[in-house]
Design a protein around this motif. Structure first.
Motif, PDB file in Angstrom:
ATOM      1  N   PRO A  57       0.690  -1.478   0.028  1.00  0.00           N
ATOM      2  CA  PRO A  57      -0.056  -0.055   0.011  1.00  0.00           C
ATOM      3  C   PRO A  57       0.664   1.156   0.009  1.00  0.00           C
ATOM      4  O   PRO A  57       1.596   1.434   0.895  1.00  0.00           O
ATOM      5  CB  PRO A  57      -0.805  -0.105   1.453  1.00  0.00           C
ATOM      6  CG  PRO A  57       0.287  -0.955   2.138  1.00  0.00           C
ATOM      7  CD  PRO A  57       0.778  -1.832   1.356  1.00  0.00           C
ATOM      8  N   ALA A  60      -1.391   7.309   1.815  1.00  0.00           N
ATOM      9  CA  ALA A  60      -2.629   8.315   1.406  1.00  0.00           C
ATOM     10  C   ALA A  60      -2.211   9.800   1.895  1.00  0.00           C
ATOM     11  O   ALA A  60      -2.796  10.103   2.630  1.00  0.00           O
ATOM     12  CB  ALA A  60      -3.894   7.773   1.998  1.00  0.00           C
ATOM     13  N   GLY A  94      -4.213  -1.185  -2.560  1.00  0.00           N
ATOM     14  CA  GLY A  94      -4.559  -0.738  -1.458  1.00  0.00           C
ATOM     15  C   GLY A  94      -3.713   0.317  -0.987  1.00  0.00           C
ATOM     16  O   GLY A  94      -2.778   1.061  -1.574  1.00  0.00           O
ATOM     17  N   TRP A  95      -4.094   1.159   0.104  1.00  0.00           N
ATOM     18  CA  TRP A  95      -3.434   2.305   0.895  1.00  0.00           C
ATOM     19  C   TRP A  95      -3.325   2.209   2.295  1.00  0.00           C
ATOM     20  O   TRP A  95      -3.960   1.481   3.178  1.00  0.00           O
ATOM     21  CB  TRP A  95      -4.416   3.472   0.422  1.00  0.00           C
ATOM     22  CG  TRP A  95      -4.567   4.159  -0.877  1.00  0.00           C
ATOM     23  CD1 TRP A  95      -3.777   5.082  -1.226  1.00  0.00           C
ATOM     24  CD2 TRP A  95      -5.200   3.522  -1.907  1.00  0.00           C
ATOM     25  NE1 TRP A  95      -3.977   5.225  -2.508  1.00  0.00           N
ATOM     26  CE2 TRP A  95      -4.608   4.431  -2.898  1.00  0.00           C
ATOM     27  CE3 TRP A  95      -6.029   2.617  -2.353  1.00  0.00           C
ATOM     28  CZ2 TRP A  95      -5.167   4.346  -4.221  1.00  0.00           C
ATOM     29  CZ3 TRP A  95      -6.573   2.536  -3.544  1.00  0.00           C
ATOM     30  CH2 TRP A  95      -6.100   3.256  -4.550  1.00  0.00           C
ATOM     31  N   ASP A  96      -2.032   2.777   2.749  1.00  0.00           N
ATOM     32  CA  ASP A  96      -1.924   2.774   4.029  1.00  0.00           C
ATOM     33  C   ASP A  96      -2.074   4.240   4.712  1.00  0.00           C
ATOM     34  O   ASP A  96      -1.748   5.384   4.015  1.00  0.00           O
ATOM     35  CB  ASP A  96      -0.058   2.767   4.148  1.00  0.00           C
ATOM     36  CG  ASP A  96       0.489   2.122   5.365  1.00  0.00           C
ATOM     37  OD1 ASP A  96      -0.539   2.027   6.319  1.00  0.00           O
ATOM     38  OD2 ASP A  96       1.267   1.835   5.201  1.00  0.00           O
ATOM     39  N   CYS A  97      -3.171   4.389   5.623  1.00  0.00           N
ATOM     40  CA  CYS A  97      -3.801   5.566   5.957  1.00  0.00           C
ATOM     41  C   CYS A  97      -3.483   5.969   7.452  1.00  0.00           C
ATOM     42  O   CYS A  97      -3.958   7.070   7.593  1.00  0.00           O
ATOM     43  CB  CYS A  97      -5.153   5.113   5.868  1.00  0.00           C
ATOM     44  SG  CYS A  97      -5.855   4.515   4.267  1.00  0.00           S
ATOM     45  N   SER A 134      -9.042   9.590   3.596  1.00  0.00           N
ATOM     46  CA  SER A 134     -10.262   9.286   2.620  1.00  0.00           C
ATOM     47  C   SER A 134      -9.951  10.084   1.515  1.00  0.00           C
ATOM     48  O   SER A 134     -10.137   9.760   0.267  1.00  0.00           O
ATOM     49  CB  SER A 134     -11.511   9.346   3.107  1.00  0.00           C
ATOM     50  OG  SER A 134     -11.530   8.486   4.423  1.00  0.00           O
ATOM     51  N   VAL A 137      -7.046   9.302  -0.730  1.00  0.00           N
ATOM     52  CA  VAL A 137      -7.549   7.792  -1.258  1.00  0.00           C
ATOM     53  C   VAL A 137      -8.012   7.839  -2.541  1.00  0.00           C
ATOM     54  O   VAL A 137      -7.919   7.383  -3.617  1.00  0.00           O
ATOM     55  CB  VAL A 137      -8.038   6.717  -0.448  1.00  0.00           C
ATOM     56  CG1 VAL A 137      -8.631   5.524  -1.255  1.00  0.00           C
ATOM     57  CG2 VAL A 137      -7.047   6.403   0.756  1.00  0.00           C
ATOM     58  N   THR A 158      -8.018  -0.650   2.531  1.00  0.00           N
ATOM     59  CA  THR A 158      -7.319   0.509   3.239  1.00  0.00           C
ATOM     60  C   THR A 158      -7.024   0.062   4.624  1.00  0.00           C
ATOM     61  O   THR A 158      -7.633  -1.004   5.054  1.00  0.00           O
ATOM     62  CB  THR A 158      -8.049   1.623   3.254  1.00  0.00           C
ATOM     63  OG1 THR A 158      -9.232   1.563   4.162  1.00  0.00           O
ATOM     64  CG2 THR A 158      -8.585   2.143   1.775  1.00  0.00           C
TER      65      THR A 158
END
Length: 581
Positions: A57, A60, A94-97, A134, A137, A158
């Motif tokens: 990921p 974000a 995917g994203w690291d948040c 968010s 993303v 996420t």
């Protein structure tokens, strides 16, 4: 006739003479989307063998850069090729948040409105962080789509969805129940800017010019004017000194100074002790020409010496003794190492072994604590010159000079780090043979290029226990209770199951909002426990992603490919490996 093109019969084509990619590429993407190209491709491939490319990921926070483009385009090439090879490709972007960069952005937002972070309700602050992540993303999703990356952009993962966060908590509690997770007090890489501990994956090494100093520690229980000489590249640690270390493998000599060297704070008939192999370098470095090398100094003598602190007249009135340690060498310096128990791994071990005082000397912001005479309230970044000045004032400074060396920095703030002993949560590399298991798994994986296998092997073989706790606000909480009576973590599977159930129901913010009794079972009283308020290292989040992206979605097959940059040997590759063993 001059227009000879009309004499040649050329094929007709609808291709434009100009690429006009700014418009054409958008038309292609629109065509793929309107015709559900990826969905149809997935449905047609459903009957084939599955190929899993697990996406590492990106963070974000901010617009995409060339690194993002390279990463996703390479993955897109692989996925398209595997589809064309009659494989059912499973690729979920995917994203690291969680983490500090987002926290900083929100802190800055509140600062502009005249509010400090400690004035903001934690729930409000975390919600702002969630909304910020968010937003990015969605923006990054649009940008990846514009690059022509073929994927189902409605099916992403996420690390901040409720299901992901609860899965991360489950993985943490597994380590707690197995005994691999422990609360330890030891030196860790500490960012005084970010006011938190950092893991190895968050540290980068850059060249730094420090001040190196030779310092006299006068021996006070001898009739002669005798001093132990130490060398250090961190003058700010001198006020934190509690001992001197020597090597049992080195030979030490006593040197008699035969002339006054005022600039070096040495006078005639002074005696100093240094390692035999470093005498020549020491004397030439300090331009000492009149001297006599006297007798050997054996270990029994070293043990009997009681030194005074070089800043004794400023209130450092404790005795400094000498202790043996394997980390002392004669590669440079004097063959003696000054020991500041809270500010170095080896220093801490010496302090632990010989019962040295390890009271807090530097707070989380890098300020000397009230336990440090004279220097209290000064920031360690600004202390070197003051320490050097005071050492010179009391005639205990032999020399100072610039020293260029590789030094650890925070990969986020880019600020230099310090070692600082604090209570942190660690995952043991030795308990249940985690290091051994990880090495075995490395050997079972195909690495491309093959040389990268040696890189991660060397890292895992040498890495310390994993520090997984952070003293910040935006992240997955460490959902553990500490007994006030024993100061040990509560390890109870029923309590852990209740914690997971409540977080599934309300989300992880409930950990910060609800009282202890809300999570504890009837066997326990809330007032007997302290709820941990630290959060997890974000690398633990992404290292858990194989669970909530693959395993929890019913995929029993291991991922076929992790495709990331070389920096992930110390980051995502390593944390994913450790959490899967």
């Amino acid at each position: 006739m001059t227009d000879f093109s009309k004499t040649i019969k050329l094929p007709s084509t609808q291709f434009s003479m100009k690429a006009n990619l700014a418009e054409t590429e958008n038309n292609w993407i629109k065509f793929w989307k309107n015709n559900n190209l990826y969905k149809n491709l997935k449905e047609e491939s459903n009957k084939f063998e599955k190929f899993i490319l697990h996406d590492g990921p990106p963070y974000a926070n901010g617009n995409l850069h060339m690194g993002h483009a390279l990463n996703k385009i390479l993955k897109d090439i692989v996925c398209r090729t595997k589809f064309q090879s009659s494989l059912d490709v499973n690729y979920v972007p995917g994203w690291d948040c969680h983490g500090l960069p987002i926290e900083w952005n929100i802190e800055e937002k509140f600062r502009k409105s005249g509010k400090k972070k400690n004035e903001i309700d934690l729930g409000v602050f975390r919600n702002e962080c969630r909304e910020f992540a968010s937003l990015w993303v969605e923006k990054q999703k649009e940008q990846f789509s514009r690059l022509g990356i073929q994927s189902d952009w409605s099916n992403i993962y996420t690390t901040m969805t409720r299901s992901s966060e609860v899965s991360i908590v489950k993985e943490l509690l597994k380590f707690l129940e197995s005994g691999e997770l422990y609360l330890g007090f030891k030196p860790v890489m500490w960012s005084v800017v970010e006011k938190t501990a950092l893991a190895e994956a968050e540290v980068e090494y850059k060249e730094k010019i420090s001040k190196s100093i030779f310092v006299k520690f006068p021996v006070q229980n001898m009739s002669e004017d005798l001093s132990i000489i130490i060398w250090t590249t961190t003058p700010w640690t001198i006020p934190c000194n509690r001992a001197i270390a020597y090597s049992q493998e080195l030979k030490y000599k006593k040197i008699l100074i035969l002339s006054d060297y005022d600039q070096k704070n040495l006078k005639k008939n002074d005696k100093v002790i240094i390692s035999e192999n470093l005498i020549e370098n020491f004397l030439s470095r300090h331009k000492i020409e009149k001297f006599s090398i006297l007798d050997d100094v054996n270990e029994d003598e070293l043990k009997k010496f009681i030194c005074s602190h070089p800043l004794k007249k400023l209130g450092f009135n404790f005795e400094i003794r000498l202790y043996p340690s394997n980390h002392v060498t004669d590669e440079t310096g004097s063959g003696f190492v000054h020991i500041a128990p809270n500010h170095g791994v080896e220093d801490f071990e010496v302090g632990l072994k010989f019962g040295l005082d390890n009271s807090e000397t530097v707070d989380d912001g890098g300020i000397y604590s009230d336990n440090v005479p004279f220097f209290k309230g000064i920031h360690v970044y600004k202390a070197d010159e003051e320490v050097i000045q005071q050492l010179g004032k009391f005639k205990n400074l032999l020399s100072d000079e610039d020293y260029n060396h590789s030094y650890p920095h925070s990969w986020r703030s880019k600020a230099p780090l310090i070692f600082r002993a604090t209570s942190q949560w660690f995952i043991s590399m030795e308990k249940n043979k985690l290091r051994e298991k990880a090495i075995q798994e490395i050997n079972d994986v195909k690495w491309i290029p093959a040389s990268s296998k040696n890189r991660i092997l060397s890292m895992v073989k040498e890495r310390p226990d994993w520090c997984v706790s952070r003293q910040r606000s935006w992240g997955v909480p460490i959902t553990i209770f500490i007994s006030k009576k024993s100061n040990k973590p509560l390890i109870d599977k029923e309590v852990n199951a209740k914690i997971i159930s409540k977080l599934n129901e309300l989300g992880i913010d409930a950990w910060f909002e609800k009282p202890n009794d809300f999570f504890l079972t009837n066997k326990y009283r809330g007032e007997d426990f302290i709820k941990v308020d630290s959060i997890l290292d974000v690398w633990f989040d992404s290292g858990s992603s194989h669970v909530f992206v693959l395993k929890d979605q019913g995929l029993t097959k291991k991922a076929d490919l992790y495709l990331e940059g070389s920096d992930q040997h110390r980051g995502w590759f390593q944390t994913s490996l450790l959490e899967s063993c």
